[in-house]
Structure formats: C-alpha cells, structure tokens
Design a protein around this motif. Sequence first.
Motif, short mmCIF file in Angstrom:
data_model
loop_
_atom_site.label_atom_id
_atom_site.label_comp_id
_atom_site.label_asym_id
_atom_site.label_seq_id
_atom_site.Cartn_x
_atom_site.Cartn_y
_atom_site.Cartn_z
N GLY A 1 0.83 -1.21 0.00
CA GLY A 1 0.00 0.00 0.00
C GLY A 1 0.86 1.25 0.00
O GLY A 1 1.94 1.29 0.60
N ILE A 2 0.36 2.29 -0.66
CA ILE A 2 1.11 3.54 -0.78
C ILE A 2 0.96 4.34 0.53
O ILE A 2 -0.15 4.49 1.09
CB ILE A 2 0.60 4.37 -1.97
CG1 ILE A 2 0.76 3.56 -3.26
CG2 ILE A 2 1.35 5.69 -2.07
CD1 ILE A 2 2.17 3.23 -3.63
N THR A 3 2.11 4.86 1.00
CA THR A 3 2.14 5.71 2.18
C THR A 3 2.86 7.01 1.83
O THR A 3 3.37 7.18 0.73
CB THR A 3 2.85 5.00 3.34
OG1 THR A 3 4.20 4.74 2.97
CG2 THR A 3 2.15 3.70 3.69
N VAL B 1 2.02 0.27 -14.42
CA VAL B 1 0.58 0.02 -14.25
C VAL B 1 0.28 -0.37 -12.80
O VAL B 1 -0.74 0.06 -12.21
CB VAL B 1 0.11 -1.06 -15.24
CG1 VAL B 1 -1.33 -1.48 -14.93
CG2 VAL B 1 0.24 -0.57 -16.67
N LEU B 2 1.14 -1.18 -12.18
CA LEU B 2 0.92 -1.56 -10.78
C LEU B 2 0.99 -0.34 -9.87
O LEU B 2 0.19 -0.23 -8.90
CB LEU B 2 1.97 -2.60 -10.38
CG LEU B 2 1.88 -3.14 -8.94
CD1 LEU B 2 0.54 -3.83 -8.70
CD2 LEU B 2 3.04 -4.11 -8.68
N TRP B 3 1.90 0.57 -10.14
CA TRP B 3 1.96 1.80 -9.32
C TRP B 3 0.67 2.61 -9.48
O TRP B 3 0.15 3.15 -8.50
CB TRP B 3 3.17 2.62 -9.76
CG TRP B 3 3.23 3.97 -9.11
CD1 TRP B 3 3.81 4.28 -7.91
CD2 TRP B 3 2.67 5.17 -9.61
NE1 TRP B 3 3.66 5.60 -7.62
CE2 TRP B 3 2.95 6.17 -8.67
CE3 TRP B 3 1.96 5.52 -10.76
CZ2 TRP B 3 2.54 7.49 -8.82
CZ3 TRP B 3 1.56 6.82 -10.92
CH2 TRP B 3 1.84 7.81 -9.95
N MET B 4 0.14 2.72 -10.70
CA MET B 4 -1.09 3.48 -10.90
C MET B 4 -2.26 2.85 -10.16
O MET B 4 -3.12 3.57 -9.60
CB MET B 4 -1.40 3.56 -12.40
CG MET B 4 -0.40 4.38 -13.20
SD MET B 4 -0.77 4.42 -14.98
CE MET B 4 -2.33 5.29 -14.96
N VAL B 5 -2.30 1.53 -10.11
CA VAL B 5 -3.38 0.86 -9.39
C VAL B 5 -3.30 1.15 -7.90
O VAL B 5 -4.31 1.46 -7.23
CB VAL B 5 -3.34 -0.65 -9.67
CG1 VAL B 5 -4.33 -1.39 -8.77
CG2 VAL B 5 -3.64 -0.94 -11.13
N VAL C 1 -1.75 3.71 -6.37
CA VAL C 1 -2.01 5.13 -6.11
C VAL C 1 -3.50 5.43 -6.23
O VAL C 1 -4.07 6.20 -5.43
CB VAL C 1 -1.18 6.02 -7.06
CG1 VAL C 1 -1.60 7.48 -6.94
CG2 VAL C 1 0.30 5.87 -6.75
N GLY C 2 -4.16 4.82 -7.20
CA GLY C 2 -5.60 5.02 -7.32
C GLY C 2 -6.35 4.49 -6.11
O GLY C 2 -7.36 5.08 -5.68
N GLN C 3 -5.89 3.35 -5.54
CA GLN C 3 -6.52 2.83 -4.34
C GLN C 3 -6.29 3.77 -3.14
O GLN C 3 -7.18 3.94 -2.29
CB GLN C 3 -5.99 1.44 -4.04
CG GLN C 3 -6.41 0.39 -5.04
CD GLN C 3 -5.79 -0.97 -4.77
OE1 GLN C 3 -4.91 -1.11 -3.91
NE2 GLN C 3 -6.25 -1.99 -5.50
N ALA C 4 -5.07 4.34 -3.07
CA ALA C 4 -4.75 5.21 -1.93
C ALA C 4 -5.44 6.57 -2.04
O ALA C 4 -5.92 7.13 -1.04
CB ALA C 4 -3.24 5.40 -1.82
#
Length: 224
Positions: free
Chosen positions: A43-45, A90-94, A96-99
């Motif tokens: 998860g992005i922090t 693409v994984l980073w965009m997913v 970041v979109g969730q965060a």
Amino acid sequence: MIRNIAGSVLALAGATAAVWSPFRAWYDGRHGRDYAIDELFTGITDAKGELLGSMLAPFLFAALLTLLGVVLRSRLLVAFAGFVVLGFTVLWMVRVGQAEGSLSIGGDGAGLGDGVATAFGGGILLLLGALVMSGRSRPPHHVDRPPRPTHPTLDGPPPDDTSTPEAPRAHPQTSAPYATTQTYGVPDGYDVPARGDVPARDDVPARDPEQEQGQERGNPPPQR
C-alpha cells in the motif's frame, strides 16, 4: 543488420527514458524515486523510500536486460524489459488510485505528472525495438546428402577386377555353320515308278549291258 541497429537504438532510448522517469514528478509533484518498491505490494504511504529501494530499482533491472539483449541481439530480452517497465508502472497506478480514491490529471502539477508518461513511453519504445530487431541469424541446417557415385572413366581409375572375363556369346543364328548341305531331289534308293500312259519310242535303242561295260574299259563299240 540495419534492423538490428534500428531496433537497438529504439531499445536503448526506451531504457534511458525508463531510468530517467523516477526523477520526474509522478503524482501531485511527488517524484517516482520517493515511492518505495515494497509499497506496490503493501500500500502507498507518505513515507519516502531509499533511492535503490524505490521505483528506480525495477527500471534499472529493465535497463540491464536491455543492454544484454542488444549485445546478444536477443529480441526476447528486450521485449521482457519492456514488459517489466510497463508492468511496474501500471501496478503503481493501481496502488495510487486505491490510496487516493481516484487518479486525476492536472495542468498545475496536481495529479499524474510527466514521469508516468516518460515511463510509459520507455516501455513502448522497448517493445518497438524488440519488434524491429531481426535477432541473431541462424546457421543453415546441415543436410546429409548421399555420396555421389564415382564414374570409373571421369572421377578416378577403374576398379580392380580380378574375375575372369566372360567369353562373348555367339549369335544363335550364326553359332555354327551348316553341318550338311540339304539336297533337293530324289533320295538314293528311291525307284521312280514308270508311268503307263507314256508311249514307248522306237527310235531309242535298247540298252546293251556288254556295250556299256566295253565303253567303260576303253574298247570301241562293235560295228553293227
């Protein structure tokens, strides 16, 4: 050869763009090197990650694969490097979109930045380079051919023949001369029967056996 050179140029340009992208803004002015690589799975922090543990790590790995692919002229390695760059982007965009709840694009530095576009462009260039490259040339397949027959008069001396030569055969019509001569006529000892309808001639004298014997001995015939 020309295709390999053109494909290598595209692949190297794509790898350079991918490595340069983490030093550009990715989202809301935050650079890609500030995102830790493990945050893509947890998860992005807001924590700032280390440089070698950030988004730069997978792109460096992709650049190493690109260099090996260019040296070895391997289309597979170059294509795999392109999928690595696009896959992590693409994984980073997913994540970041969730965060963030949603992704936005703004002209004032908010939302997705040019670093994401640079990463996407680098991945596409890598795939194009793999398509343009012709790869390594394969050696021609060796085909076992049967040995060529050797002609005794053209390609070498005649083979040794120790067998006894066979005598020529005579033609069946001329194999032997005529042993006997066929005589056409009346065979010996065959009496030709006298025909009764032939008239007797008076002017023919009768045969005298004594006179015939005297002629054979050389005596003159008696005067009559």
